[in-house]
Scaffold this active site. Sequence first.
Site, mmCIF file in Angstrom:
data_model
loop_
_atom_site.group_PDB
_atom_site.id
_atom_site.type_symbol
_atom_site.label_atom_id
_atom_site.label_comp_id
_atom_site.label_asym_id
_atom_site.label_seq_id
_atom_site.Cartn_x
_atom_site.Cartn_y
_atom_site.Cartn_z
ATOM 1 N N GLU A 297 0.817 -1.214 0.000
ATOM 2 C CA GLU A 297 0.000 0.000 0.000
ATOM 3 C C GLU A 297 0.856 1.271 0.000
ATOM 4 O OE1 GLU A 297 -4.053 -1.651 2.180
ATOM 5 O OE2 GLU A 297 -2.686 -0.377 3.316
ATOM 6 N N GLU B 142 -6.664 -7.394 -0.841
ATOM 7 C CA GLU B 142 -7.215 -7.246 0.509
ATOM 8 C C GLU B 142 -8.634 -6.697 0.442
ATOM 9 O OE1 GLU B 142 -5.043 -4.811 3.230
ATOM 10 O OE2 GLU B 142 -3.078 -5.569 2.601
ATOM 11 N N GLU C 161 -4.764 -2.891 14.858
ATOM 12 C CA GLU C 161 -5.796 -3.531 14.038
ATOM 13 C C GLU C 161 -6.431 -4.731 14.738
ATOM 14 O OE1 GLU C 161 -4.737 -2.529 9.494
ATOM 15 O OE2 GLU C 161 -3.274 -3.845 10.435
ATOM 16 N N PHE D 282 -9.152 -4.909 16.284
ATOM 17 C CA PHE D 282 -10.591 -4.986 16.064
ATOM 18 C C PHE D 282 -10.952 -4.971 14.577
ATOM 19 C CE2 PHE D 282 -10.567 -3.259 20.473
ATOM 20 C CZ PHE D 282 -11.148 -4.369 21.066
#
Length: 662
Positions: free
Chosen positions: A150, A308, A356, A358
């Site tokens: 990314e 993703e 990350e 959650f």
Amino acid sequence: MRQWPENRIAFGGDYNPEQWPREVWLDDLRLMAQAGVSFVTLGVFSWSWLEPSKGEYSFDWLDDIMDLLGEHGIAVDLATATATPPPWLTSAYPEILPVDREGHTLWPGSRQSWCPSSPLYREFALALTERLASRYHDHPALAMWHVSNEYACHNLPCYCDTCAVAFRRWLEQRHGTLEALNDAWGTAFWSQRYTSWDDILPPRITTTFANPTHVLDYSRFGSDTLLDFYRSEYEVIRRHSPAVPITTNFMTMSQFRFLDYHDWAPHQDVVSTDHYVVNSLEHPQAELSFHGDLTRGLAGGRPWMLMEHSTSAVNWQQVNPAKVPGGTILDSLAHVARGADTLGFFQWRQSRSGSEKFHSALVPHAGEDSDRFREVCELGAIADRLGEVLGSRVDADVAVLWDYEALWAMSGPCMPSSALDYATAAHTIHRLLRDRGVTCDVVHPSSDLSRYRVVVVPTLYLVSDEDAASIAAAAAAGAHVVVTYFSGISDANDHVRLGGYPGAFRDLLGVRVEEFFPLRERESVALSDGGTGSQWSEDATATDAQVVTTYANGPLAGRPAVTRRDVDAGVAWYLGTLPDDASLGSLLDTVLRESGVESVVRTSPGVEVVRRRSDSGSWLFVLNHTDDACQVTASGHDLVSSTDVGPTLHLSPRTAAVVREG
């Protein structure tokens, strides 16, 4: 090396075994087999494990997990791990850290804490890439290489002194001379004329508005700099792995705007991207469809990889709602409908700690005894049955033009309206066509437009002479060209085209605009067809065009709002405002009817239909995004439910079908 999964839609996602004790790994492999996982992306954020201190490498754990994955028949998309430096690197060399526009150093403790221009960071990154490529190039589990991760998600633009030096070199290559740069930037304004390259800085925070072309060139520089960095890693890998495909994951979701993916796409062996549903959008599922069509356009119409997305909630929005039951499957099939041949997720196992923790995953915190994991297993079985769709393409008679340089320029300082967003018109028209069962390609203005019956030109503020001529040629050859407000205004240097707006398209449209009347947020203007316009209005004269709709109130009452001009075999339409859905939909119905563009099948808003086709057959994707049951005309075998259907397909709320036709 291993072949990328064949005879099925590849199914898997990011795997981070370094987050877990080794006894969990065997359980992971058991659950991967249960879910039908056929690939994993490995090592994306593992630099601190691979090189725990400068020049000292530790590959034993990676050797072990690569071997285990290979033994269990799972293909590995191996990352170079260069997305985020380890703490020892930023502590020893703080000069690699990025700097924001206000001059603040962005410190480590998160991710992507590196300057895109840093030669020192590149040196360390290439050394790690060299080690990985030389060690794993012939590993039997290796099926693909994944460079970084990314790009530009957090560290672009950077305004440090290293970037200042690199920016000057980039400007010399682009403009050649200071005289050419001064002309391109219009530096006669506000005494900005440069007499030495050393005087040029990044567009840091200053007393007031920055030079718009300076800002535009800095956006170009940032994208080019990271592309050059990617290519340097690519070249290292290619020396060791001449036959293994290489990619990096784009972020073509429309909220991410830092890289010109039209420049990047030719340097991918296969185009891959990430996408996450943004629930704050008014039409999040429509944006997902737009994203898929844009990614397919970047791939030149070929199938692409969804590297993703999420099974359910993400962690980075103000509120992170879970997906409704069936949402994991429905969103995934929406991507496949638009051309994805790979379904990847972040991540395999939901993290116990970190930022990350959650963010949803294929294996949630609740474990395998959960409705979400059971849905994941169902999706894995569907991906297996969809193998016959591999390699097929998507039909589209409509092109929607999308240009990152136009986006950057339109987002610059001192525009007529800061509330005007580049994507609004494109997304609105794409959504209304989607609701009518019409599929679009989202492509760059320089693409071959000759095969499209309709070409939509939404807010193409900046356009080159060549691209403007290509758009006009499409109309002359028979296409219906639909140009919206604030298009054709500036040239490639962001200089206004004089003589009246819409500049580059004035002759094509037979319209001349003297002055803009941008509308305030939530402000609208009445139209003569009974509808309303929002976003924008303008004082236009139809010099050689038929007036279709006028403004019905306000200072522009009686002036043209929508026009039409016959152009040789085609038609050129102009929208000087953004009509409401009903008015714009009615106009698009006329355009579709006259151009001969037909729906894939007749549908209703919220029911998405797309057809993929190959020499061996065709597959109709029907996705019901609504809370009501629906039916469409379709006959064949549904690969989702493994049942024959027809002549009518009935779908429950929030479900999908993929019908092998014939």
